[in-house]
Write an enzyme that holds these catalytic residues in place. Structure first.
Site, PDB file in Angstrom:
ATOM      1  N   ARG A  62     -10.474  15.373   6.033  1.00  0.00           N
ATOM      2  CA  ARG A  62     -11.283  15.708   4.850  1.00  0.00           C
ATOM      3  C   ARG A  62     -12.668  16.181   5.276  1.00  0.00           C
ATOM      4  O   ARG A  62     -13.252  15.636   6.213  1.00  0.00           O
ATOM      5  CB  ARG A  62     -11.441  14.485   3.944  1.00  0.00           C
ATOM      6  N   ARG A  65      -2.632  -2.345  -3.480  1.00  0.00           N
ATOM      7  CA  ARG A  65      -3.825  -1.534  -3.306  1.00  0.00           C
ATOM      8  C   ARG A  65      -3.725  -0.366  -4.285  1.00  0.00           C
ATOM      9  O   ARG A  65      -2.765   0.413  -4.232  1.00  0.00           O
ATOM     10  CB  ARG A  65      -3.904  -1.008  -1.874  1.00  0.00           C
ATOM     11  N   GLU A 123      -7.968  -5.258   5.215  1.00  0.00           N
ATOM     12  CA  GLU A 123      -7.815  -5.003   3.782  1.00  0.00           C
ATOM     13  C   GLU A 123      -6.651  -5.788   3.195  1.00  0.00           C
ATOM     14  O   GLU A 123      -6.699  -6.223   2.049  1.00  0.00           O
ATOM     15  CB  GLU A 123      -7.622  -3.499   3.542  1.00  0.00           C
ATOM     16  N   ASN A 129       0.873  -1.175   0.000  1.00  0.00           N
ATOM     17  CA  ASN A 129       0.000   0.000   0.000  1.00  0.00           C
ATOM     18  C   ASN A 129       0.907   1.221   0.000  1.00  0.00           C
ATOM     19  O   ASN A 129       1.470   1.585   1.032  1.00  0.00           O
ATOM     20  CB  ASN A 129      -0.885  -0.048   1.254  1.00  0.00           C
ATOM     21  N   HIS A 157     -12.733   2.616  -0.580  1.00  0.00           N
ATOM     22  CA  HIS A 157     -12.706   1.654   0.539  1.00  0.00           C
ATOM     23  C   HIS A 157     -13.469   0.384   0.162  1.00  0.00           C
ATOM     24  O   HIS A 157     -13.938  -0.341   1.035  1.00  0.00           O
ATOM     25  CB  HIS A 157     -13.361   2.213   1.826  1.00  0.00           C
TER      26      HIS A 157
END
Ligand code: AMP
Length: 407
Positions: A249, A99, A392, A18, A188
């Site tokens: 965010r 990813r 993940e 990642n 996601h």
């Protein structure tokens, strides 16, 4: 999943990468058992004070010093693997799983890395300038270092590729949208897919029978409504900026704020972009983005932290309400990721007062700390409220192994 007492053998494992702008996270994991052989993190890539930390066989190895780029960061990680006794090039690794944040309209499934795939991900960089170029750096660097190991790209957007048109479409000029590939992509996805599957498994139910609301609440945060194992709506859009309030965010805002600021302030478009992505959300509201810090600030009576928390919960409840209506019948509401798995107050406040809709959180079960999937609703709550840890890396490893097996 832990490496305690396990084999530590890399044969058949998948290296999951990642890559972020200045960081690189990796995990060597067995896709079937979930056994983690090793994991590591390289930070401050591109600086003189970079740091790499590698865990394997219960030992932690560190490197501190200059690391110029992602190629050097991966070379350093491979050195640390070798120091720990694993030569990754000859270890029988079955794949590298990457990813990749934005798959655009092109990718609805994981794919083997090829020159063409690399070109397409590169072409999608305009949609994800903060993510796709750095994801590509990881892909090309490991390809050069481990040329014989197949790479597989797993896209954050793929799970949402077939969102119903009404959920995926922005009500803007359709020609402009078509020309610039503007639609709601969702992100996601690997986590939402994994967690909705794990929730069904926990409930002993067939995923095709279940209607779920998945709340992935980490530093980034997103919600989805999943019917029969497929998403029918999600909170993130063209980019991961839309939707819930996040660590840094803003989530949903009136888009006119952007034009207004451009006209009345001396901020240029990059300043506004930076503010909305990196200086907004919880951080923008109270100066902190770590939920642990915010929780203790709230406990100390900090008003800015209290407002940040209240705005966060208000937005979360708005999405839960929307998805209850979207779904019509909700069987499970599932909390996951750093905040969702660890912050009982968020779970309590997100679902407070919804008993008449069949949703009742059990206060005692809610505060139990555990790393396992668990039910936190009362015995007579019609809707099962669950905490299901996301993974993940394992999900990417499994997808990569499946692609390689089918290649
Ligand atoms: P993630 O992006 O899933 O790694 O989640 C990261 C976020 O989870 C951090 O910003 C923390 O705010 C939050 N988090 C992690 N542990 C806890 C905890 N014990 N209590 C509250 N929040 C936590």
């Amino acid at each position: 999943m832990t490496d305690a007492g396990l084999t530590g053998d890399a044969t058949g494992a998948v290296l999951v990468l990642n890559s972020g702008s200045s960081s690189l996270k990796y995990q060597l994991v067995h896709p079937d058992s979930g056994e983690v052989v090793a994991s590591g993190l390289v930070e401050r890539i591109g600086s003189e004070t970079a740091a790499a930390e590698h865990e394997q066989n219960g030992d932690t190895r560190r490197f501190d010093g200059p690391i110029a780029d992602h190629h050097e960061a991966l070379a350093k990680a491979l050195d640390l693997f070798a120091e720990a006794g694993t030569d990754l090039a000859s270890s029988g690794l079955q794949a590298v799983g990457h990813r990749v944040v934005h798959g655009g309209q092109e990718f609805s499934e994981p794919v083997l890395v090829s020159d063409e795939v690399i070109e397409t991900i590169d072409a999608l960089s305009g949609l994800a300038p903060l993510h796709n170029p750095v994801n590509l750096m990881g892909i090309t660097a490991i390809r050069a270092l481990l040329p014989d190991v197949p790479g597989v790209c797993v896209f954050d957007t793929a799970f949402f590729h077939h969102l119903p048109a009404a959920a995926a479409t922005y009500a803007i000029d359709r020609d402009v949208a078509a020309e610039h590939h503007i639609r709601r992509y969702g992100f996601h996805g690997t986590s939402h897919e994994y967690v909705s599957g794990a929730a069904a498994e926990f409930l002993g139910a067939d995923p095709t029978d279940l209607q779920q609301i998945i709340l992935h609440l980490g530093n980034g945060a997103s919600a989805s409504a999943v019917r029969g194992g497929r998403p029918i709506d999600t909170s993130m859009g063209l980019t991961p900026l839309e939707g819930l309030v996040m660590g840094t965010r803003s989530g949903d805002i009136d888009p006119a704020i952007v034009m207004y600021l451009r006209r009345v302030s001396d901020m240029d478009i990059d300043d506004i972009d930076h503010m909305l992505n990196s200086g907004s959300g919880l951080k923008g509201l109270c100066g902190e983005n770590d939920f642990r810090t915010i929780t203790s600030m709230v406990a100390d009576g900090d008003e800015a932290a209290q407002l940040a928390y209240d705005v966060y919960i208000h937005r979360l409840r708005r999405y839960i309400g929307a998805y209850m209506v979207d779904l019509g019948r909700v069987d499970a509401i599932v909390f996951t990721a750093g905040v969702g798995e660890n912050a009982p107050t968020v779970r309590r406040d997100a679902l407070a007062g919804l008993e008449r809709y069949g949703i009742a959180v059990d206060d005692e079960a809610n505060v139990v700390r555990s790393r396992a999937a668990r039910r936190i609703s009362t015995a007579d709550s019609e809707v099962a409220v669950l905490v299901v840890p996301t993974n993940e890396e394992l999900a990417i490893a499994r997808k990569a192994a499946a692609v390689v097996a089918g290649a």
